[in-house]
Scaffold this motif. Sequence first.
Motif, PDB file in Angstrom:
ATOM      1  N   ARG A 152      39.574  57.327   2.335  1.00 20.96           N
ATOM      2  CA  ARG A 152      39.484  56.155   3.218  1.00 20.96           C
ATOM      3  C   ARG A 152      40.870  55.682   3.652  1.00 20.96           C
ATOM      4  O   ARG A 152      41.068  55.313   4.820  1.00 20.96           O
ATOM      5  CB  ARG A 152      38.730  55.032   2.503  1.00 20.96           C
ATOM      6  N   THR A 153      41.806  55.712   2.731  1.00 23.75           N
ATOM      7  CA  THR A 153      43.172  55.319   3.099  1.00 23.75           C
ATOM      8  C   THR A 153      43.765  56.287   4.107  1.00 23.75           C
ATOM      9  O   THR A 153      44.432  55.877   5.068  1.00 23.75           O
ATOM     10  CB  THR A 153      44.058  55.251   1.847  1.00 23.75           C
ATOM     11  N   ALA A 154      43.515  57.582   3.905  1.00 25.26           N
ATOM     12  CA  ALA A 154      44.034  58.575   4.849  1.00 25.26           C
ATOM     13  C   ALA A 154      43.435  58.369   6.240  1.00 25.26           C
ATOM     14  O   ALA A 154      44.127  58.527   7.251  1.00 25.26           O
ATOM     15  CB  ALA A 154      43.743  59.987   4.342  1.00 25.26           C
ATOM     16  N   ARG A 155      42.155  58.000   6.310  1.00 25.42           N
ATOM     17  CA  ARG A 155      41.542  57.762   7.617  1.00 25.42           C
ATOM     18  C   ARG A 155      42.160  56.542   8.293  1.00 25.42           C
ATOM     19  O   ARG A 155      42.336  56.532   9.513  1.00 25.42           O
ATOM     20  CB  ARG A 155      40.040  57.559   7.444  1.00 25.42           C
ATOM     21  N   ARG A 156      42.466  55.522   7.518  1.00 25.51           N
ATOM     22  CA  ARG A 156      43.118  54.355   8.116  1.00 25.51           C
ATOM     23  C   ARG A 156      44.514  54.714   8.597  1.00 25.51           C
ATOM     24  O   ARG A 156      44.983  54.212   9.620  1.00 25.51           O
ATOM     25  CB  ARG A 156      43.178  53.216   7.104  1.00 25.51           C
ATOM     26  N   VAL A 157      45.188  55.583   7.861  1.00 25.20           N
ATOM     27  CA  VAL A 157      46.532  55.994   8.280  1.00 25.20           C
ATOM     28  C   VAL A 157      46.470  56.793   9.571  1.00 25.20           C
ATOM     29  O   VAL A 157      47.375  56.708  10.415  1.00 25.20           O
ATOM     30  CB  VAL A 157      47.202  56.816   7.151  1.00 25.20           C
ATOM     31  N   VAL A 158      45.385  57.569   9.756  1.00 29.69           N
ATOM     32  CA  VAL A 158      45.221  58.315  11.014  1.00 29.69           C
ATOM     33  C   VAL A 158      45.212  57.364  12.189  1.00 29.69           C
ATOM     34  O   VAL A 158      45.669  57.686  13.294  1.00 29.69           O
ATOM     35  CB  VAL A 158      43.937  59.164  10.952  1.00 29.69           C
ATOM     36  N   GLY A 159      44.711  56.161  11.991  1.00 31.82           N
ATOM     37  CA  GLY A 159      44.721  55.150  13.048  1.00 31.82           C
ATOM     38  C   GLY A 159      46.049  54.442  13.178  1.00 31.82           C
ATOM     39  O   GLY A 159      46.102  53.363  13.754  1.00 31.82           O
ATOM     40  N   SER A 160      47.129  55.018  12.629  1.00 33.23           N
ATOM     41  CA  SER A 160      48.500  54.498  12.728  1.00 33.23           C
ATOM     42  C   SER A 160      48.706  53.214  11.922  1.00 33.23           C
ATOM     43  O   SER A 160      49.637  52.470  12.176  1.00 33.23           O
ATOM     44  CB  SER A 160      48.902  54.243  14.194  1.00 33.23           C
ATOM     45  N   ASP A 161      47.847  52.976  10.945  1.00 31.39           N
ATOM     46  CA  ASP A 161      48.057  51.835  10.055  1.00 31.39           C
ATOM     47  C   ASP A 161      48.850  52.331   8.853  1.00 31.39           C
ATOM     48  O   ASP A 161      48.315  52.536   7.757  1.00 31.39           O
ATOM     49  CB  ASP A 161      46.711  51.246   9.627  1.00 31.39           C
ATOM     50  N   LEU A 162      50.146  52.524   9.055  1.00 36.66           N
ATOM     51  CA  LEU A 162      50.990  53.089   8.011  1.00 36.66           C
ATOM     52  C   LEU A 162      51.318  52.098   6.913  1.00 36.66           C
ATOM     53  O   LEU A 162      51.992  52.467   5.951  1.00 36.66           O
ATOM     54  CB  LEU A 162      52.291  53.623   8.629  1.00 36.66           C
ATOM     55  N   THR A 163      50.881  50.867   7.021  1.00 39.46           N
ATOM     56  CA  THR A 163      51.137  49.896   5.960  1.00 39.46           C
ATOM     57  C   THR A 163      50.145  50.035   4.811  1.00 39.46           C
ATOM     58  O   THR A 163      50.340  49.406   3.765  1.00 39.46           O
ATOM     59  CB  THR A 163      51.063  48.468   6.527  1.00 39.46           C
ATOM     60  N   ARG A 164      49.094  50.801   4.991  1.00 38.64           N
ATOM     61  CA  ARG A 164      48.103  50.975   3.938  1.00 38.64           C
ATOM     62  C   ARG A 164      48.686  51.803   2.794  1.00 38.64           C
ATOM     63  O   ARG A 164      49.435  52.749   3.012  1.00 38.64           O
ATOM     64  CB  ARG A 164      46.859  51.669   4.483  1.00 38.64           C
ATOM     65  N   ARG A 165      48.306  51.418   1.561  1.00 44.26           N
ATOM     66  CA  ARG A 165      48.684  52.168   0.378  1.00 44.26           C
ATOM     67  C   ARG A 165      47.465  52.282  -0.533  1.00 44.26           C
ATOM     68  O   ARG A 165      46.595  51.413  -0.539  1.00 44.26           O
ATOM     69  CB  ARG A 165      49.830  51.488  -0.369  1.00 44.26           C
ATOM     70  N   ILE A 166      47.430  53.343  -1.303  1.00 40.89           N
ATOM     71  CA  ILE A 166      46.301  53.553  -2.204  1.00 40.89           C
ATOM     72  C   ILE A 166      46.434  52.667  -3.434  1.00 40.89           C
ATOM     73  O   ILE A 166      45.505  51.966  -3.831  1.00 40.89           O
ATOM     74  CB  ILE A 166      46.210  55.036  -2.606  1.00 40.89           C
ATOM     75  N   GLU A 167      47.619  52.698  -4.069  1.00 42.70           N
ATOM     76  CA  GLU A 167      47.893  51.887  -5.256  1.00 42.70           C
ATOM     77  C   GLU A 167      46.778  52.052  -6.277  1.00 42.70           C
ATOM     78  O   GLU A 167      46.135  51.094  -6.712  1.00 42.70           O
ATOM     79  CB  GLU A 167      48.072  50.416  -4.873  1.00 42.70           C
ATOM     80  N   LEU A 168      46.552  53.286  -6.673  1.00 44.01           N
ATOM     81  CA  LEU A 168      45.450  53.618  -7.565  1.00 44.01           C
ATOM     82  C   LEU A 168      45.779  53.221  -8.992  1.00 44.01           C
ATOM     83  O   LEU A 168      46.858  53.541  -9.514  1.00 44.01           O
ATOM     84  CB  LEU A 168      45.150  55.120  -7.478  1.00 44.01           C
TER      85      LEU A 168
END
Length: 414
Positions: A152-168
């Motif tokens: 899900r994080t990778a899909r959000r990053v595809v939309g150029s939302d590079l501020t997302r982090r997984i922080e698992l």
Amino acid sequence: MATTPAPPAAPPKPTWDPGQPEGPFPWLRPTIRIRLTLLYGGMFLIAGILLLSIIYLLAAQALRQGNALPFQIVGGQVKVTSSSCPGVVGLELTPDQFNAAIGQCILEQRRHALDDLLSRSLMALLGLSIIAFAFGYAMAGRVLSPLGKITRTARRVVGSDLTRRIELDGPDDELKELADTFDEMLDRLERAFTAQQRFVANASHELRTPLAINRTLLEVHLSDPGAPVELQQLGKTLLATNERSEQLVEGLLLLARSENQIVERKPVDLAEVASRAVDQVRGEAEAKGVEIRGEREPAVVQGNGVLLERIALNLVQNAVRYNVPEDGWVEVTTTAQHDQAVLLVSNTGPVVPAYEVDNLFEPFRRLRTERTGSDKGVGLGLSIARSVARAHGGRIQAMPREGGGLVMRVTLPL
């Protein structure tokens, strides 16, 4: 004496190396392999214990049923009580006949008990299998849930939302290592894109300013009525060169900006965008004797209206400029079909070989020419159109038209 500049410093090494195990006992780490082994091994052990317990109870019940006496002596008469041997056996039977009848009853009773044991065991196995599959599915989903978070994080990053982090969070296993590595990669990508945006902004200012100054100076000198004819001719040539340089800079900057995904999207009618592009090119088309036609149906997409208009404008301009000298036409249509908005631009023109179509989308490439040397543009129109289409999640295709010209097809998701 000139000093030799020092070589650039090497980039810092990452603080975490996935190839090096951490801790004195790396085999004790709660890895996915160990966790899955313990989980499914424990499930198998529990299921085996339950199955053995059920079979033991059923076997004990079957033994009680199989060893029960099939007769009773009531009032001096032998009465058969087993369902396997119905009826009453009289006392007038000889001992041999009596023993044979009782033995047959006992064998039949044991057979019924074994059949009942088998059927109940199969039912117990079926129930435990259903429970085991359901429990295993739930536990596998729990173990692999971090992969869903990473996806899900990778899909959000595809939309150029590079501020997302997984922080698992969780145990230090392979999935956490993957998530941490992915977060580090996103940090580097975000820094790279930020630097690129900063460079584009600085280049936009540094390149536009001197060109604007040159254009102003040339226009001022050309406005002098007392300037010699040779100077005016030179000024017009320099002004055209400066205008070409401005177009090149604008095209390069737009190409750099349109390589990324579009973050802010708004409803845009592709038919309206195409109509605006046609209105801007109509004067040039009339001057060249090219007819612009076509019906444009509403097709609303989510995107950036300015960039989408640039796609339509570049395609229509190319269709007008690369056309036949007489009786040429350009057809611009928009439709919505199969959850896609389609912009179709076809034109008459020179015959285009199929093997040269893909080269038209490369920067500074034109039909049968390699680089510069044309007054029809700077060679970035189709490259910009392809980049903008990709940034909107769509694609652009070019197909040679029978009889000459091209058919440009742009598809965008609705």
